[in-house]
Design a protein around this motif. Structure first.
Motif, short mmCIF file in Angstrom:
data_model
loop_
_atom_site.label_atom_id
_atom_site.label_comp_id
_atom_site.label_asym_id
_atom_site.label_seq_id
_atom_site.Cartn_x
_atom_site.Cartn_y
_atom_site.Cartn_z
N LEU A 158 42.78 83.81 0.52
CA LEU A 158 43.66 84.70 1.03
C LEU A 158 43.13 85.86 1.79
O LEU A 158 41.76 85.89 2.17
N PHE A 159 44.00 86.37 2.72
CA PHE A 159 43.84 87.50 3.78
C PHE A 159 44.74 88.79 3.60
O PHE A 159 45.80 88.67 3.12
N LEU A 160 44.20 89.67 3.70
CA LEU A 160 44.78 91.16 3.82
C LEU A 160 45.00 91.71 4.87
O LEU A 160 43.94 91.60 5.41
N MET A 161 45.91 92.45 5.26
CA MET A 161 46.15 93.21 6.34
C MET A 161 47.04 94.35 6.44
O MET A 161 47.72 94.30 5.36
N ASP A 162 47.25 95.36 7.37
CA ASP A 162 48.23 96.15 7.47
C ASP A 162 49.32 95.65 7.66
O ASP A 162 49.66 94.53 8.01
N ALA A 163 50.66 96.21 7.19
CA ALA A 163 51.93 95.71 7.39
C ALA A 163 52.12 95.38 8.93
O ALA A 163 52.94 94.24 9.29
N ASP A 164 51.29 95.99 9.91
CA ASP A 164 51.87 95.68 11.28
C ASP A 164 50.81 94.43 11.81
O ASP A 164 50.67 94.14 12.80
N GLY A 165 49.91 94.03 11.00
CA GLY A 165 48.92 92.83 11.30
C GLY A 165 47.78 93.37 11.71
O GLY A 165 46.82 92.47 11.97
#
Length: 261
Positions: free
Chosen positions: A161-168
């Motif tokens: 799993l990876f997490l990021m801001d909505a803009d990548g």
């Protein structure tokens, strides 16, 4: 002037024309950030050398033309093969404000996470892995500021799993290990991410093939520690639904030893 000489010079002019066409394709590839830029650049150089060599009736011009022609044919074959590959759209999700969609687009183990702005239907890729990867099952956080997704990378051979801001931006890895972590979904308060984990150690072999049993886990976004919620006793292929109060989970699964559940 012999017919052979005229033919070589005409062929030289044709290769110079191809160099201009390949230069134009290189600019397009650069503009869209395509990985074929080095390939087009090599074709441009090859066409220029071939054209100049053939126009000057040099022997090396003939050899260069043969090599460049093979390179062009290989490039055409690659594009035809890619155009025939199945391109799928996976798990589109609305943003909480309803203005955007987040989804996975790609073919096989070469897919990425894209955002669609519904006001003008514009596409924007928001993930750019360093190696070929299969990115899938993106999901927005309750406030729409974050996106979580699963990524399988060829150099790792597992799914995490990876997490990021909505803009990548600000990409971080949430899970590690010899697991296949799938179908991530935020808890209603946005502090946890629930997901389905396939563990190699929990697999069973039938007719020479290994089948995995699934368990539900969550990872805390504060500590990045994962915790098991259920044992490995299900075959789950539809993801997780979470009640609004975060107290109950719903899955579609076949329970171990049963045909349906």
């Amino acid at each position: 002037m012999s017919k052979a000489t005229v033919g070589k010079r005409l062929l030289g002019g044709f290769f110079l024309f191809l160099s201009l066409l390949a230069s134009f394709m290189t600019l397009i590839a650069l503009a869209v950030g395509d990985i074929t830029v080095p390939l087009f650049f090599c074709i441009v150089i090859g066409c220029l050398l071939s054209g100049i060599g053939l126009l000057r009736l040099r022997k090396w011009g003939t050899y260069s033309a043969i090599v460049t022609a093979v390179l062009i044919l290989l490039t055409l074959f690659t594009f035809i093969y890619k155009s025939m590959s199945y391109v799928g759209v996976n798990a589109p999700k609305f943003s909480p404000d309803g203005r955007n969609l987040i989804l996975s687009i790609g073919a096989g183990r070469d897919s990425g996470i894209y955002k669609i702005r519904l006001s003008d239907r514009s596409f924007q890729r928001v993930t750019f892995p360093s190696t070929k990867a299969n990115e899938m099952n993106p999901s927005y956080s309750p406030d729409g500021s974050k996106v979580v997704f699963s990524r399988y990378q060829e150099n790792d051979h597992y799914t995490h799993l990876f997490l990021m801001d909505a803009d990548g931006e600000n990409l971080i890895q949430l899970t590690k290990g010899n697991y296949f972590d799938l179908y991530p979904k935020f808890s209603p308060n946005g502090k946890k991410v629930y997901f389905i984990r396939e563990d190699e150690a929990e697999g069973e072999v039938h007719n020479g093939m290994k089948f995995y049993k699934d368990a539900i886990y969550f990872v805390s976004l504060d500590s990045l520690e994962s915790q098991k919620v259920t044992s490995h006793q299900f075959d789950c292929d539809r993801g997780i639904s979470i009640s609004q109060d975060g107290e109950s989970l719903l899955i579609h699964a076949n329970k171990k030893g049963e045909e349906k559940a």
